[in-house]
Design a protein around this motif. Structure first.
Motif, PDB file in Angstrom:
ATOM      1  N   HIS A  94      70.936  75.279  21.450  1.00  0.00           N
ATOM      2  CA  HIS A  94      70.720  73.843  21.308  1.00  0.00           C
ATOM      3  C   HIS A  94      69.319  73.445  21.764  1.00  0.00           C
ATOM      4  O   HIS A  94      68.680  72.587  21.133  1.00  0.00           O
ATOM      5  CB  HIS A  94      71.775  73.060  22.093  1.00  0.00           C
ATOM      6  CG  HIS A  94      71.551  71.580  22.013  1.00  0.00           C
ATOM      7  ND1 HIS A  94      71.763  70.856  20.865  1.00  0.00           N
ATOM      8  CD2 HIS A  94      71.076  70.702  22.934  1.00  0.00           C
ATOM      9  CE1 HIS A  94      71.451  69.593  21.082  1.00  0.00           C
ATOM     10  NE2 HIS A  94      71.031  69.475  22.330  1.00  0.00           N
ATOM     11  N   MET A 124      75.207  78.969  23.610  1.00  0.00           N
ATOM     12  CA  MET A 124      75.202  77.734  22.813  1.00  0.00           C
ATOM     13  C   MET A 124      74.158  76.755  23.335  1.00  0.00           C
ATOM     14  O   MET A 124      73.446  76.121  22.562  1.00  0.00           O
ATOM     15  CB  MET A 124      76.598  77.099  22.877  1.00  0.00           C
ATOM     16  CG  MET A 124      76.714  75.811  22.099  1.00  0.00           C
ATOM     17  SD  MET A 124      78.394  75.162  22.218  1.00  0.00           S
ATOM     18  CE  MET A 124      78.415  74.575  23.932  1.00  0.00           C
ATOM     19  N   LYS A 148      69.413  68.582  15.149  1.00  0.00           N
ATOM     20  CA  LYS A 148      70.109  67.746  16.140  1.00  0.00           C
ATOM     21  C   LYS A 148      69.067  67.256  17.137  1.00  0.00           C
ATOM     22  O   LYS A 148      68.184  68.024  17.529  1.00  0.00           O
ATOM     23  CB  LYS A 148      71.165  68.568  16.914  1.00  0.00           C
ATOM     24  CG  LYS A 148      72.334  69.025  16.089  1.00  0.00           C
ATOM     25  CD  LYS A 148      73.382  67.946  15.896  1.00  0.00           C
ATOM     26  CE  LYS A 148      74.518  68.419  15.018  1.00  0.00           C
ATOM     27  NZ  LYS A 148      75.457  67.344  14.691  1.00  0.00           N
ATOM     28  N   PHE A 176      80.890  64.864  27.656  1.00  0.00           N
ATOM     29  CA  PHE A 176      79.696  64.105  27.280  1.00  0.00           C
ATOM     30  C   PHE A 176      79.597  62.804  28.080  1.00  0.00           C
ATOM     31  O   PHE A 176      80.621  62.202  28.410  1.00  0.00           O
ATOM     32  CB  PHE A 176      79.749  63.742  25.795  1.00  0.00           C
ATOM     33  CG  PHE A 176      79.403  64.876  24.875  1.00  0.00           C
ATOM     34  CD1 PHE A 176      78.117  64.999  24.358  1.00  0.00           C
ATOM     35  CD2 PHE A 176      80.356  65.826  24.509  1.00  0.00           C
ATOM     36  CE1 PHE A 176      77.781  66.040  23.508  1.00  0.00           C
ATOM     37  CE2 PHE A 176      80.036  66.874  23.650  1.00  0.00           C
ATOM     38  CZ  PHE A 176      78.749  66.983  23.155  1.00  0.00           C
ATOM     39  N   ILE A 185      82.668  70.836  20.659  1.00  0.00           N
ATOM     40  CA  ILE A 185      81.390  70.785  21.383  1.00  0.00           C
ATOM     41  C   ILE A 185      80.316  71.539  20.613  1.00  0.00           C
ATOM     42  O   ILE A 185      79.210  71.047  20.406  1.00  0.00           O
ATOM     43  CB  ILE A 185      81.565  71.361  22.801  1.00  0.00           C
ATOM     44  CG1 ILE A 185      82.417  70.382  23.625  1.00  0.00           C
ATOM     45  CG2 ILE A 185      80.210  71.560  23.487  1.00  0.00           C
ATOM     46  CD1 ILE A 185      82.856  70.934  24.951  1.00  0.00           C
ATOM     47  N   GLU A 186      80.671  72.718  20.154  1.00  0.00           N
ATOM     48  CA  GLU A 186      79.730  73.476  19.336  1.00  0.00           C
ATOM     49  C   GLU A 186      79.303  72.677  18.101  1.00  0.00           C
ATOM     50  O   GLU A 186      78.142  72.680  17.705  1.00  0.00           O
ATOM     51  CB  GLU A 186      80.407  74.788  18.898  1.00  0.00           C
ATOM     52  CG  GLU A 186      79.475  75.752  18.230  1.00  0.00           C
ATOM     53  CD  GLU A 186      80.197  76.976  17.686  1.00  0.00           C
ATOM     54  OE1 GLU A 186      81.382  76.843  17.304  1.00  0.00           O
ATOM     55  OE2 GLU A 186      79.592  78.050  17.657  1.00  0.00           O
ATOM     56  N   GLY A 187      80.264  71.993  17.515  1.00  0.00           N
ATOM     57  CA  GLY A 187      79.966  71.173  16.343  1.00  0.00           C
ATOM     58  C   GLY A 187      78.953  70.091  16.655  1.00  0.00           C
ATOM     59  O   GLY A 187      78.053  69.818  15.868  1.00  0.00           O
ATOM     60  N   ARG A 188      79.118  69.464  17.825  1.00  0.00           N
ATOM     61  CA  ARG A 188      78.186  68.386  18.173  1.00  0.00           C
ATOM     62  C   ARG A 188      76.813  68.908  18.554  1.00  0.00           C
ATOM     63  O   ARG A 188      75.804  68.267  18.282  1.00  0.00           O
ATOM     64  CB  ARG A 188      78.761  67.557  19.325  1.00  0.00           C
ATOM     65  CG  ARG A 188      79.948  66.710  18.875  1.00  0.00           C
ATOM     66  CD  ARG A 188      80.582  65.948  20.017  1.00  0.00           C
ATOM     67  NE  ARG A 188      79.779  64.817  20.458  1.00  0.00           N
ATOM     68  CZ  ARG A 188      80.186  63.933  21.360  1.00  0.00           C
ATOM     69  NH1 ARG A 188      81.390  64.062  21.915  1.00  0.00           N
ATOM     70  NH2 ARG A 188      79.415  62.934  21.713  1.00  0.00           N
ATOM     71  N   LEU A 189      76.756  70.062  19.222  1.00  0.00           N
ATOM     72  CA  LEU A 189      75.466  70.562  19.708  1.00  0.00           C
ATOM     73  C   LEU A 189      74.702  71.362  18.659  1.00  0.00           C
ATOM     74  O   LEU A 189      73.470  71.389  18.679  1.00  0.00           O
ATOM     75  CB  LEU A 189      75.649  71.417  20.964  1.00  0.00           C
ATOM     76  CG  LEU A 189      76.155  70.703  22.209  1.00  0.00           C
ATOM     77  CD1 LEU A 189      76.155  71.668  23.390  1.00  0.00           C
ATOM     78  CD2 LEU A 189      75.293  69.494  22.568  1.00  0.00           C
ATOM     79  N   TYR A 243      70.749  66.815  23.106  1.00  0.00           N
ATOM     80  CA  TYR A 243      72.016  66.314  23.632  1.00  0.00           C
ATOM     81  C   TYR A 243      72.324  66.948  24.992  1.00  0.00           C
ATOM     82  O   TYR A 243      73.461  66.860  25.456  1.00  0.00           O
ATOM     83  CB  TYR A 243      73.158  66.621  22.667  1.00  0.00           C
ATOM     84  CG  TYR A 243      73.227  65.737  21.450  1.00  0.00           C
ATOM     85  CD1 TYR A 243      72.909  64.375  21.532  1.00  0.00           C
ATOM     86  CD2 TYR A 243      73.615  66.240  20.203  1.00  0.00           C
ATOM     87  CE1 TYR A 243      72.983  63.564  20.416  1.00  0.00           C
ATOM     88  CE2 TYR A 243      73.698  65.428  19.093  1.00  0.00           C
ATOM     89  CZ  TYR A 243      73.374  64.089  19.204  1.00  0.00           C
ATOM     90  OH  TYR A 243      73.458  63.276  18.103  1.00  0.00           O
ATOM     91  N   GLU A 260      82.890  73.390  13.071  1.00  0.00           N
ATOM     92  CA  GLU A 260      82.426  72.091  13.574  1.00  0.00           C
ATOM     93  C   GLU A 260      83.601  71.185  13.936  1.00  0.00           C
ATOM     94  O   GLU A 260      83.509  70.361  14.843  1.00  0.00           O
ATOM     95  CB  GLU A 260      81.556  71.407  12.513  1.00  0.00           C
ATOM     96  CG  GLU A 260      80.856  70.146  12.998  1.00  0.00           C
ATOM     97  CD  GLU A 260      80.017  69.486  11.910  1.00  0.00           C
ATOM     98  OE1 GLU A 260      78.876  69.101  12.185  1.00  0.00           O
ATOM     99  OE2 GLU A 260      80.509  69.327  10.775  1.00  0.00           O
TER     100      GLU A 260
END
Lengths: 315, 315, 315, 315, 315, 315
Positions: free
Chosen positions: B245, B241, B260, C295, A211-215, B263, A200
């Protein structure tokens, strides 16, 4: 050597080495440009501004560079700020190293490694022990260098392992009080619960969200990894599902990012002691900088509360 | 043959074949034992009670058994209830089959299969198309037999595929209006978003939550499966990914089970049209049973609202 | 002509014509006065500051004036800002017109008018058709000039009609999928639902809330107008009440300004597709300005989320 | 005559006349049919059950019929219930009239009429006075017969007028304390604020929600009516808008049904004293039935609280 | 002697001694009277119904009476219920005593007393030690007989002391990990935090809320008592205020009854471990009655969750 | 003498005496130091900045000092700000006194004293009257000097007594309308409900929260004091508990700081009229500064609403 940046009062003059942890070109509301730096030594951080910075200054004073700075500590929007008078890059002959300027866990990496080994040794369920060992081996380096969070608590080198060990100690005590608690499952859950942060976050030193961490988030990442590990190790049985559930639910509720709340006793305990340890850490960090008889600054993750340090703490 | 159980009024006498979908021994508040049955035909369900049931009745009248029943339709706690006077197992010579008593999608399985093929054919991104095809193949049977939910909406045989096709049609229209929308990603997300329900639920006919379903949930199950499929197919790249998501976030927010929130644009659209289609379905089901000029019963997932059917719907 | 203000990066120099959309005299935190301008062309807006502005500058550089400006694009509080070096009013010989600097719907007014006519033509319920025609006639000019909102989505000339037509297209598709949906009621509701904004907002070009708008809101204003129209047209029957209800409930719940939640199927659908279209619009606007692999800025009405633009959007 | 149904204790035998306010055929959980009656006299209501009711009983014992009943007061789910032993319709020679069994305001209609006239007489703003007079004349009969709510508070004949007069008295006191409060606007708002209930509810005696009431609500209905009245009376000026706003916002917030919260001082005061009076009424009704030293039943609209009646209330 | 009421399954026949903990005359929905009893032995409780109870039965079978009962265990609304066939008062020659039927802490009172003494002995701050000792002396009897709550957790004889000692053990471990924690303040807070329950509840055996308990609550009661104790002992200094604060804030937030949230580190820790211990206790109680591979009943104070007992708990 | 600081418009020049109510050394975002002053006269307050302040200026211009100031009124972040050109301490020969610059209640202290005496005289319950008299005597000076709050409402000298008297007048009217209300309890509760603020706040003139105030709050402080007073006066009986409850619950719910919500009728009324009076006060204060036809600034404790002042207020 100076007393450390965390211990300077407003009005004092600072003159010593610091590490740049972030550097941004900016512009004041009156149009004047400056370089906004975040500087640190082992004791803490301070915001600093270099007014009238030139093009070449931007090249010299970047994230990761050691500098010698002098200037006055002033107050800006309720926080101390260093107004830079002189600044230069540290030279080889100054004899400073980056690692001297980075905060570390208050215990040694060796001790943390020993502790985690010892707890794994206490485990008796073969499936859970093998899964745990797999991950400690797989992420051995990261576990002992990553912080537990980008900020707020255990945000220092090997903070992740430190957080894990503290939780394990609380878990052992709970297991002593309540023998019906499944210590194997609880230990395994504690050791792996936050390992997803390794994917993350970008890196241990100045971690940012990937990006993977956020998604996907560290929770979903880790659930996937447990499935993968179980396949690799040819482990079947409810332990795999239970361990996934402990990771999945460790934030406690949907609003906090867990797709399921804890539905297994050890999942609930894991969530509670995760919260307990992180909260004590945050309070300690703020109270350490506070004089008896006064209140800390507001601590955001603790519902923005300020904490009072009683006068009788003085003696 | 009778007009179908859904069309009987309180006070009428029923005498026809029905399918037992659940059977429980129970006891009234005055201590009298009875067998509580849930009976159905293709038009709907009714609660029924067999008073003074004997031991052997429990053996005869079980979930999945076809029975011939007669009795009066009465009212109990605002819902119709069948007070059984006579009941017997259906005999071979009665010539009834279970599948005649089960609700089906209002469209044929063949049409649904064609539709899904057609939409997959429209896709141009190879990674997304291959991933989608993998799952349609893998779960081909279940996709066209499972309901989309245990109750509330699309809770009939092949309801899952019906829900998917409706959403795909809305997605195509949106793609027509807004060309910047990535139809490949949106189509792929729609087709796979609920496939985790196949492991979350026990079976297509009288689905119950599995233990895995309760502890992990269809969202986490499906994210794992996408990872597994991508490995199998040696697919790398952000499509994997992104698809994870879309699945992860399709409930829209943490409180609703998504670790999540959306996004990615297509994730937001997927969430919106999932909600739109399920809501229309639920309203339609209730309004169908309601006379113009009156209100439906309360629909729980629609914030417990009752809906009014205007008089001008009459003509 | 320049590439449009929206496409300049921080550090670049701008030198072209822009339209002033707001102008305020202000004072920096260090006491220095400046003129804060909001400038736009067809591609977007930028904040700008004119330092050391004199009395006469305030007279020259007002809302609605076309100017020639040069200066550097810098960054202030995470947003681009134009630091003005030279500014003058546009002269007649420059040959620029205000309408060249105003954003418009990506479709023509004629096409929008045709579309709305076509949808009204599809209606078969005389009462609903007459009511709808009344309002399209009454507010013909405003419907095709007003924005759908002061900001966030469809906030451009004829944005209101554009929003209506998109919703009608989605409604037609839903009607195709679900024949039980009353398309007449849904079309009528869509066409009139936001017309109250014409009295809620001051004017189409730089709309501000009127006092009546703030105290009563566009929903209550429009309900009154439907009652008035029905009296004028001598229409009675439930269609009037139903149409009022669709307008009344189109924000979905009390917290969002609807005194009643949707209690009619078409009211619920209207609310859902209103939300769907406005959300897609907002995401599109932000994503358009975002590079693949990064983003968007936070979008406030979308729960402050940032959206990711995948790398595979690149090709 | 008996002491009134409200004053019977569990275990006592009742034998007197009562009015049927609702009657429903029902079925117990053990399958036995009964007639569920709600019976009342001037002091209160009681649930009653007639076991083994026949077809003809359903015809005889309907809403609005006066009956002579005897039976024992028992306890069912924490509420008293009358188990009927004998029941018959009241005969002419019994000399009872329905109006003797209906609760009335504790003050006379004449006094309420005088009070409202007096308050209107105090008003000096011609527009507001004329609008108020219009409605008092228009709804003169209903204002003095309708309850203020179907249940909870002021739910008796002329309860609406009683509620209005109490609020006017509080408003006069507030005006005495704070001379800047606009008494004309506040009085006008109080008098008309709930008049929409006359269309929202079916009739004064056993009021039920009308379809219009459920779909539009008394607030929107009344805003329309104010607009209509102003047209009729050719009144223009902000008083019309302000009065609409007072009606619109008197529930205080969106969640409670007001499309706008109070944005005018007198609107806020109206909301506050509406709440104050209704809350005192509800507490009084429950406390009246409670012995000193004990708690009332839970009062639902008061957040389900029970209220304690102190012992020193005894003397 | 039987295996204990908690271990009977539906369908089994029970025949042994039990203690009546509550007895209420009641009436079924079909009008038939019965005596509703709550019966218990040391292993747990069961609802029971005595149908056709006579007047004299009400006198014989009261709260606190030991009885010999036989009957069948059936199921009513998802809970086991004993349908009584025979019941009689226990006779002297049966040789049973009430205390044999009451649940006790799983540890002895002597051990609890020793533990509390030991922890007090560890304290070094004289003010806090004296205040704590005052209350342990003052409430010595109640501390070791009262439950910690009327239901949910530690609801057995000396449950209050058991809860306190468990929390003290966790506190000692935390103090070992984090030396900056003030153990004196934390110990003192833990020992006194719930003592107000002694006045909030009527008695230790079948505790009900007192009027004072409902109107003031144990938190406010205890704050008053600390003030009183400090006056008696002539203690001044911040310890008194801090201890009051720990009591005041131990429910964590306003919604849960604390007029202030924790603003002192030890107050936050006290709140966290109070929650931790009560939650583990509740889960243990429910899981104990649950077979591996299945879920517990819903636990209300744990957000109505059911907990899964993994199969690997079996060995 | 000038027209009072509250009546100056942006752009005007001010030149008169003002009182410093707070003084802080600060630094602008461009690094320039200034002295931030809060200055007031009887009509209101204004922020002011003294640029380029020297060391000695910090000594001269402190909280509590009277100064003669001249400068221009400008606008900073939507609020007026005085840019100081000249400033000097007031001299004896200027003949100004601090008390001329402090806001006072719009009624005299004598009248407030008389009013409170009169209301106490109306009380007939000896226990409540004695308790009330005890506190009025004990805190006689503070009651007539303290504000009711540090800001928002009644934040002026003797604001506390003014708030109390207004509430008493509303209570008397309510008692006139509803004779069942216990006026003694209500009067006593009103008089003492906020007296805890005397210990919660540092002093009447520039009140700040004390440590005790932050950790315990005025509610808990006052409950303790009632207990103490009752002991001193040897009063027993439910009046003491009831009065504590009124104080305890007067914030209405847990989220607002009351450990118990109102459970006694007079407690609920006390809470309601406390809210009513404080809200009217806040609206009046803001509306007074607002021109007819426009909106007030946002009022934070009123859910951040702005209030409209109708044009017909003009005459």
């Amino acid at each position: 050597m100076s007393k450390g940046i965390a211990h300077y009062q407003v009005g004092e003059t600072f003159d010593d080495f610091l590490l740049i942890t972030s550097a941004n070109k900016s512009i004041a509301s009156n149009g004047k440009p400056f370089l906004a730096l975040l500087l640190r030594d082992r004791t803490g951080e301070i915001d600093a501004r270099l007014w009238g910075a030139k093009k070449e200054d931007e090249t010299l004073f970047k994230k990761g560079v050691l500098v010698k700075v002098s200037g006055e500590i002033s107050q800006f929007r309720n926080k101390p700020q260093l107004k830079i008078q002189h600044i230069r890059q540290a030279l080889e002959e100054d004899g400073r190293e980056v690692k001297q300027f980075v905060e570390e866990a208050p215990v040694s990496v060796e001790w943390l490694e020993d502790q985690i080994k010892e707890f794994m040794f206490e485990m008796t369920n073969a499936n859970l022990q093998r899964l745990t060992r797999y991950f400690v081996k797989e992420y051995n380096e990261e576990l002992f260098t990553y912080p537990a969070a980008t900020r707020n608590h255990h945000n220092y080198v090997s903070g992740l392992a430190h957080h894990v060990v503290t939780m394990l100690r609380l878990a052992r005590e709970i297991g002593g009080i309540y023998p019906e608690v499944n210590k194997d499952l609880l230990y395994a859950g504690i050791i792996v619960h936050d390992l997803g942060k390794i994917r993350e976050l970008s890196d241990p030193d100045s971690p940012e969200y990937t990006i993977e961490g956020r998604l996907l988030g560290h929770i979903s990442i880790m659930v996937e990894e447990i499935q993968h590990a179980a396949s690799e190790l040819h482990i079947e049985g409810e332990e795999v599902m239970a361990l996934k559930h402990l990771v999945l639910s460790h934030h406690g509720k949907g609003e906090w990012g867990s797709p399921k709340p804890p539905y297994i006793r050890e999942a609930e305990i894991l969530h509670q002691i995760d919260m307990l340890d992180s909260r004590i850490q945050m309070m300690n960090t703020s109270l350490q900088k506070t004089k008896p008889g006064s209140f800390t600054e507001r601590i955001y993750p603790l519902e923005q509360r300020s904490f009072y340090k009683p006068l009788f703490e003085m003696e």
